[in-house]
Design a protein around this motif. Structure first.
Motif, short mmCIF file in Angstrom:
data_model
loop_
_atom_site.label_atom_id
_atom_site.label_comp_id
_atom_site.label_asym_id
_atom_site.label_seq_id
_atom_site.Cartn_x
_atom_site.Cartn_y
_atom_site.Cartn_z
N PHE A 199 2.63 1.41 -3.79
CA PHE A 199 1.68 1.60 -4.88
C PHE A 199 0.98 2.96 -4.82
O PHE A 199 0.13 3.25 -5.64
N GLU A 200 1.32 3.78 -3.82
CA GLU A 200 0.69 5.08 -3.65
C GLU A 200 1.57 6.18 -4.25
O GLU A 200 2.79 6.18 -4.05
N GLU A 201 0.96 7.10 -5.00
CA GLU A 201 1.69 8.24 -5.55
C GLU A 201 2.03 9.21 -4.42
O GLU A 201 1.19 9.54 -3.58
N ASN B 202 0.82 -1.21 0.00
CA ASN B 202 0.00 0.00 0.00
C ASN B 202 0.86 1.26 0.00
O ASN B 202 0.41 2.32 -0.45
N ALA C 63 4.09 3.31 -8.54
CA ALA C 63 2.95 4.20 -8.27
C ALA C 63 2.01 4.26 -9.46
O ALA C 63 0.79 4.37 -9.30
N ARG C 64 2.58 4.16 -10.67
CA ARG C 64 1.75 4.22 -11.87
C ARG C 64 0.84 3.01 -11.97
O ARG C 64 -0.36 3.13 -12.22
N GLY D 215 0.59 9.11 1.93
CA GLY D 215 0.02 7.91 1.33
C GLY D 215 -0.62 7.01 2.36
O GLY D 215 -1.01 7.43 3.43
N GLY E 269 0.04 1.23 -9.54
CA GLY E 269 -0.76 1.19 -8.33
C GLY E 269 -2.10 1.88 -8.47
O GLY E 269 -2.94 1.80 -7.57
N ARG E 270 -2.31 2.58 -9.59
CA ARG E 270 -3.62 3.20 -9.82
C ARG E 270 -4.71 2.16 -10.01
O ARG E 270 -5.90 2.47 -9.89
N LEU E 271 -4.31 0.94 -10.34
CA LEU E 271 -5.28 -0.14 -10.44
C LEU E 271 -5.83 -0.44 -9.05
O LEU E 271 -5.07 -0.76 -8.12
N ASP E 272 -7.13 -0.35 -8.89
CA ASP E 272 -7.75 -0.51 -7.58
C ASP E 272 -7.50 -1.90 -7.01
O ASP E 272 -7.57 -2.91 -7.72
N ARG F 97 8.36 5.33 -9.25
CA ARG F 97 7.44 5.93 -10.22
C ARG F 97 6.61 4.88 -10.95
O ARG F 97 5.38 4.99 -11.00
#
Length: 386
Positions: free
Chosen positions: A136-138, A133, A152-153, A238, A155-158, A149
């Motif tokens: 995967f957070e920006e 968590n 995090a990108r 985050g 990680g936008r997948l729910d 980077r």
């Protein structure tokens, strides 16, 4: 500052070493000292993460964590928990398990090893969820931008953290476990525990946000006061903990406290099991790990009071990467033994590297604050105010 923060730890160290000398002589004294150092080295990253969460708690709940929490950590997790595990494994009562530990240490050790896959699966998956968590957070500050980077990108997948953690658990259970069903159940419980405590912390933190002042004042009658923290302190934080909102009070503070206790338990699993490589005497183990746990608590307070995590921003990153390394080591150890020096060395190395990177970030190449340090801080403030 040092004496005020570490005073209790120094006192517990003196008493613990004296008891070790009286109980086991010079050998007992040496074993307790080694175990204390082992606990500190294995749990330093725990102190960093604890400090980040403790910084978001109200003074009331900070005191609860530093009083009742210490009792739970020292006596509950380092003495009572191993006895409960052995009792459940061998279907013995607590007194019988304690008698077994004192009079048949080899059998006690074997029972702890038998229970380790279950313990490692639960603790490993709890820590894995915490790590995933985070990465995967920006966030504005990036310690390893070439890696953080892209993470995090994607990680936008729910719910990607749940997918990755669940897949890892399935692979480990299939590949390394003698009893994959038990490992799967324990691992899923670890994931569920993290999601539940995390969700409850966020839920009640949202309920304490400004705009519900009347309810907040009523909560203050119960000993909690609602205070908003500056948005800058939360920018980029985050999901490294259960909440990234205002200072937690009332129910939110309780669930943050509960989160910290589960987190400490997950860290202590590895230390308790690893301690058996040094001694099988439960009294010696409890004294050594208890002293180490006191220093971890004092270090947590020190980091909060000095504002170290705000000054050395990459420490939090290093601690979470160390948590990820510990989670992987715990999962691997379900089927293959991982030496304690590897686990402790990885954690210490990552945190030292993060600390050094933070110093370089703050100073810049010419001795002045770097553009990243000042520019990204301004961006954080602007974005948080918006």
């Amino acid at each position: 500052m040092i004496l005020r923060t570490f005073g209790w730890s120094f006192g517990v160290t003196a008493v613990g070493l004296l008891l070790a000398m009286l109980y086991g002589g010079p050998t007992g004294l040496a074993l307790v000292a080694v175990l204390a150092v082992l606990e500190i080295s294995l749990s330093f990253d725990n102190a960093v993460v604890n400090a980040k969460v403790l910084d978001r708690m109200s003074p009331f709940w900070q005191k609860i964590f530093l009083t009742i929490g210490i009792a739970i950590a020292v006596f509950g997790m380092r003495l009572v928990f191993p006895l409960l595990i052995v009792g459940l494994t061998a279907q013995l009562g607590p007194i019988e398990a304690f008698d077994l530990a004192l009079n048949d240490s080899d059998r006690y050790h074997d029972l702890m090893n038998d229970a380790y896959p279950t313990i490692a699966a639960f603790g490993g998956m709890f820590l894995m969820m915490l790590f995933l968590n985070f990465v995967f957070e920006e966030r504005a500050d990036k310690w390893l931008p070439w890696l953080e980077r892209p993470l995090a990108r994607i990680g936008r997948l729910d719910q990607l953290a749940v997918v990755v953690a669940g897949g890892s658990l399935s692979f480990v259970a299939w590949l390394a476990a003698d009893d994959p069903g038990t490992v799967m159940i324990a691992g899923v419980l670890g994931m569920v525990t993290y999601i539940l405590v995390n969700g409850l912390g966020e839920l009640f933190s949202e309920a304490s946000e400004p705009g519900e002042d009347d309810e907040a004042e009523e909560a203050g009658a119960d000993g909690a006061e609602v205070t908003a923290r500056e948005a800058l302190q939360d920018a980029g934080r985050g999901r490294g903990g259960p909440s990234n909102l205002a200072l937690a009070t009332g129910k939110a503070g309780f669930f943050l406290f509960l989160y910290l206790e589960v987190l400490d338990a997950s860290f202590s699993f590895d230390g308790v099991i690893g301690a058996f490589a040094i001694s099988t005497d439960p009294i010696v183990i409890a004294l050594g790990l208890g002293i180490g746990a006191m220093y971890i608590r004092s270090l947590t307070v020190f980091l909060v009071r000095k504002g170290t995590l705000h000054e050395y921003v990459y420490l939090e990153h290093g601690a979470h990467w160390a948590i990820g390394a510990l989670a992987v080591c715990m999962l691997i150890s379900i089927g293959h033994h991982v030496p304690e020096w590897i686990t402790g060395g990885l954690g210490a190395g990552l945190i030292i590297a993060a600390f050094a990177s933070s110093i370089l970030r703050n100073r810049g190449e010419d001795g002045e604050p770097s553009e990243e340090a000042s520019g990204e801080g301004d961006k954080e403030l602007h974005s948080s105010k918006v």
